[in-house]
Design a protein around this motif. Structure first.
Motif, PDB file in Angstrom:
ATOM      1  N   ALA A   2       0.830  -1.207   0.000  1.00  0.00           N
ATOM      2  CA  ALA A   2       0.000   0.000   0.000  1.00  0.00           C
ATOM      3  C   ALA A   2       0.866   1.259   0.000  1.00  0.00           C
ATOM      4  O   ALA A   2       1.896   1.325   0.671  1.00  0.00           O
ATOM      5  N   ILE A   3       0.431   2.254  -0.762  1.00  0.00           N
ATOM      6  CA  ILE A   3       1.112   3.545  -0.802  1.00  0.00           C
ATOM      7  C   ILE A   3       0.756   4.317   0.472  1.00  0.00           C
ATOM      8  O   ILE A   3      -0.407   4.394   0.862  1.00  0.00           O
ATOM      9  N   LYS A   4       1.738   4.893   1.116  1.00  0.00           N
ATOM     10  CA  LYS A   4       1.531   5.572   2.400  1.00  0.00           C
ATOM     11  C   LYS A   4       0.600   6.773   2.253  1.00  0.00           C
ATOM     12  O   LYS A   4       0.543   7.413   1.213  1.00  0.00           O
ATOM     13  N   GLU A   5      -0.099   7.081   3.338  1.00  0.00           N
ATOM     14  CA  GLU A   5      -1.040   8.208   3.342  1.00  0.00           C
ATOM     15  C   GLU A   5      -0.340   9.526   3.061  1.00  0.00           C
ATOM     16  O   GLU A   5      -0.929  10.443   2.473  1.00  0.00           O
ATOM     17  N   SER A   6       0.925   9.638   3.463  1.00  0.00           N
ATOM     18  CA  SER A   6       1.670  10.881   3.245  1.00  0.00           C
ATOM     19  C   SER A   6       2.089  11.056   1.788  1.00  0.00           C
ATOM     20  O   SER A   6       2.436  12.169   1.360  1.00  0.00           O
ATOM     21  N   GLU A  88      -2.006  13.002 -10.207  1.00  0.00           N
ATOM     22  CA  GLU A  88      -3.308  12.712  -9.602  1.00  0.00           C
ATOM     23  C   GLU A  88      -4.298  12.156 -10.624  1.00  0.00           C
ATOM     24  O   GLU A  88      -5.113  11.282 -10.290  1.00  0.00           O
ATOM     25  N   LEU A  89      -4.240  12.615 -11.870  1.00  0.00           N
ATOM     26  CA  LEU A  89      -5.076  12.003 -12.908  1.00  0.00           C
ATOM     27  C   LEU A  89      -4.713  10.532 -13.086  1.00  0.00           C
ATOM     28  O   LEU A  89      -5.587   9.666 -13.210  1.00  0.00           O
ATOM     29  N   ASP A  90      -3.425  10.247 -13.100  1.00  0.00           N
ATOM     30  CA  ASP A  90      -2.996   8.852 -13.241  1.00  0.00           C
ATOM     31  C   ASP A  90      -3.444   8.013 -12.060  1.00  0.00           C
ATOM     32  O   ASP A  90      -3.869   6.861 -12.229  1.00  0.00           O
ATOM     33  N   ALA A  91      -3.365   8.581 -10.870  1.00  0.00           N
ATOM     34  CA  ALA A  91      -3.810   7.845  -9.687  1.00  0.00           C
ATOM     35  C   ALA A  91      -5.285   7.476  -9.789  1.00  0.00           C
ATOM     36  O   ALA A  91      -5.700   6.387  -9.360  1.00  0.00           O
ATOM     37  N   LEU A  92      -6.085   8.351 -10.391  1.00  0.00           N
ATOM     38  CA  LEU A  92      -7.525   8.089 -10.506  1.00  0.00           C
ATOM     39  C   LEU A  92      -7.826   6.873 -11.370  1.00  0.00           C
ATOM     40  O   LEU A  92      -8.826   6.183 -11.153  1.00  0.00           O
ATOM     41  N   VAL A  93      -6.981   6.604 -12.355  1.00  0.00           N
ATOM     42  CA  VAL A  93      -7.264   5.487 -13.263  1.00  0.00           C
ATOM     43  C   VAL A  93      -6.369   4.271 -13.038  1.00  0.00           C
ATOM     44  O   VAL A  93      -6.697   3.174 -13.482  1.00  0.00           O
ATOM     45  N   ASN A  94      -5.267   4.445 -12.335  1.00  0.00           N
ATOM     46  CA  ASN A  94      -4.314   3.338 -12.215  1.00  0.00           C
ATOM     47  C   ASN A  94      -3.968   2.930 -10.788  1.00  0.00           C
ATOM     48  O   ASN A  94      -3.130   2.043 -10.571  1.00  0.00           O
ATOM     49  N   ILE A  95      -4.605   3.557  -9.814  1.00  0.00           N
ATOM     50  CA  ILE A  95      -4.408   3.163  -8.418  1.00  0.00           C
ATOM     51  C   ILE A  95      -5.770   2.942  -7.781  1.00  0.00           C
ATOM     52  O   ILE A  95      -6.689   3.740  -7.961  1.00  0.00           O
ATOM     53  N   ASP A  96      -5.907   1.846  -7.048  1.00  0.00           N
ATOM     54  CA  ASP A  96      -7.121   1.598  -6.265  1.00  0.00           C
ATOM     55  C   ASP A  96      -7.040   2.475  -5.019  1.00  0.00           C
ATOM     56  O   ASP A  96      -6.243   2.213  -4.115  1.00  0.00           O
ATOM     57  N   LEU A  97      -7.837   3.526  -4.976  1.00  0.00           N
ATOM     58  CA  LEU A  97      -7.721   4.490  -3.881  1.00  0.00           C
ATOM     59  C   LEU A  97      -8.169   3.915  -2.545  1.00  0.00           C
ATOM     60  O   LEU A  97      -7.756   4.408  -1.490  1.00  0.00           O
ATOM     61  N   THR A  99      -7.566   0.760  -1.473  1.00  0.00           N
ATOM     62  CA  THR A  99      -6.490  -0.091  -0.928  1.00  0.00           C
ATOM     63  C   THR A  99      -5.119   0.557  -1.047  1.00  0.00           C
ATOM     64  O   THR A  99      -4.144   0.055  -0.497  1.00  0.00           O
ATOM     65  N   ARG A 100      -5.047   1.662  -1.799  1.00  0.00           N
ATOM     66  CA  ARG A 100      -3.790   2.375  -2.046  1.00  0.00           C
ATOM     67  C   ARG A 100      -2.763   1.492  -2.742  1.00  0.00           C
ATOM     68  O   ARG A 100      -1.563   1.574  -2.486  1.00  0.00           O
ATOM     69  N   THR A 101      -3.225   0.632  -3.645  1.00  0.00           N
ATOM     70  CA  THR A 101      -2.334  -0.237  -4.400  1.00  0.00           C
ATOM     71  C   THR A 101      -2.506   0.011  -5.897  1.00  0.00           C
ATOM     72  O   THR A 101      -3.599   0.349  -6.361  1.00  0.00           O
TER      73      THR A 101
END
Length: 289
Positions: A2-6, A88-97, A99-101
């Motif tokens: 998981a990607i850290k909250e920070s 942040e656009l990439d995170a919206l489509v390529n990261i499960d927010l 689970t942060r994975t």
């Protein structure tokens, strides 16, 4: 892991921190603009606008144009903001927010910049449409990423030598546009160009008000540079960062420029709003072809 909250910061409602967006809020085709007010200038032509949000300089609207879902988002000025928007656009489509994975299957977005620019070549007139086939960045953004594999080092090195580039400045990086999107956007109404992305509007683009600049001849050096038959054509402030991060993240990007000034002739468009509006309508119609 998981990607850290920070590292991946989310708002209390689960949206990404700066853009205030959730995955369901964006389309796979995205238009970026610098000016927040230009978002509505584009979506006024949509059949419908289904979602709106804004936070700071980042204004977003998603809707449909002639049946195609499109998101329009403002980035503000400069590649520092491009770093925020594109990650942040990439995170919206390529990261499960939740689970942060990182997702096992990655998506690719089509990203089209619509912006204003100034020509440094006499033969590229004001009120023309220029497509950036490649861009050189004078900022340091891409050097903070493992990006050498996507950079055109040969052109960069030639530019450094041609301009006698100061070692106190960040080394220029050169990145190509997405070939498919360039070909899609081209027509007899466009010219192709090699765009210089500057880190500021005044000194970095050779403008002098009260402050002296380090290299008074830089614009002339840029205008006279020609590598493999491709001269530098115009100046603006986002394209190189857009191309660099898009390639690193696996997205396709192209930059559409309304030429509202010619620095070589000293001319400025008599109706810059009209040429930008014409470019907006042109780009929207090319997207749906």
């Amino acid at each position: 892991m998981a990607i850290k909250e920070s590292e991946l910061i989310l708002n209390p409602d689960g949206s990404v921190y700066h853009l205030n967006l959730k995955p369901e809020h964006i389309a796979e085709t995205i238009i970026t603009v610098g000016d927040p007010d230009r978002v509505s200038n584009i979506t006024q032509y949509f059949d419908s606008v289904d979602f709106k949000t804004h936070k700071r300089e980042f204004h977003t609207q998603t809707g449909t144009y002639k049946g195609k879902k499109i998101t329009v988002i403002s980035t503000g000025i400069g590649t520092d903001n491009i770093d925020i928007v594109f990650n942040e656009l990439d995170a919206l489509v390529n990261i499960d927010l939740s689970t942060r994975t990182v997702n096992k299957t990655l998506k690719s977005l089509d990203i089209i910049r619509i912006g204003t620019s100034g020509s440094i070549q006499r033969h590229i007139p004001i009120d023309s449409f220029l497509i950036s086939e490649k861009a050189v960045g004078f900022d340091s953004l891409l050097h903070f990423y493992n990006s050498e594999s996507i950079q055109d080092q040969e052109t960069s090195n030639a530019l450094v030598q041609h301009t006698n580039w100061s070692q106190s400045k960040s080394k220029p990086y050169v990145v190509k546009a997405d070939k498919y999107l360039v070909e899609k956007m081209q027509s007899d109404k466009t010219v192709s160009g090699f765009t210089a992305t500057n880190v500021g509007f005044y000194g970095p683009q050779g403008r002098i008000l009260r402050l002296p600049i380090q290299d008074n001849g830089l614009n002339d050096k840029l205008a006279s540079f020609n590598h493999s038959g491709q001269p530098i054509t115009n100046l603006e402030m986002e394209t190189a960062g857009i191309y660099g991060l898009s390639k690193l993240l696996g997205h396709r990007a192209v930059s559409m420029n309304a030429i509202i000034a010619n620095r070589a002739t000293g001319e400025f468009s008599s109706n810059p709003k009209q040429i930008v509006d014409d470019l907006i309508k042109y780009t929207l119609n090319k997207i749906i072809e």
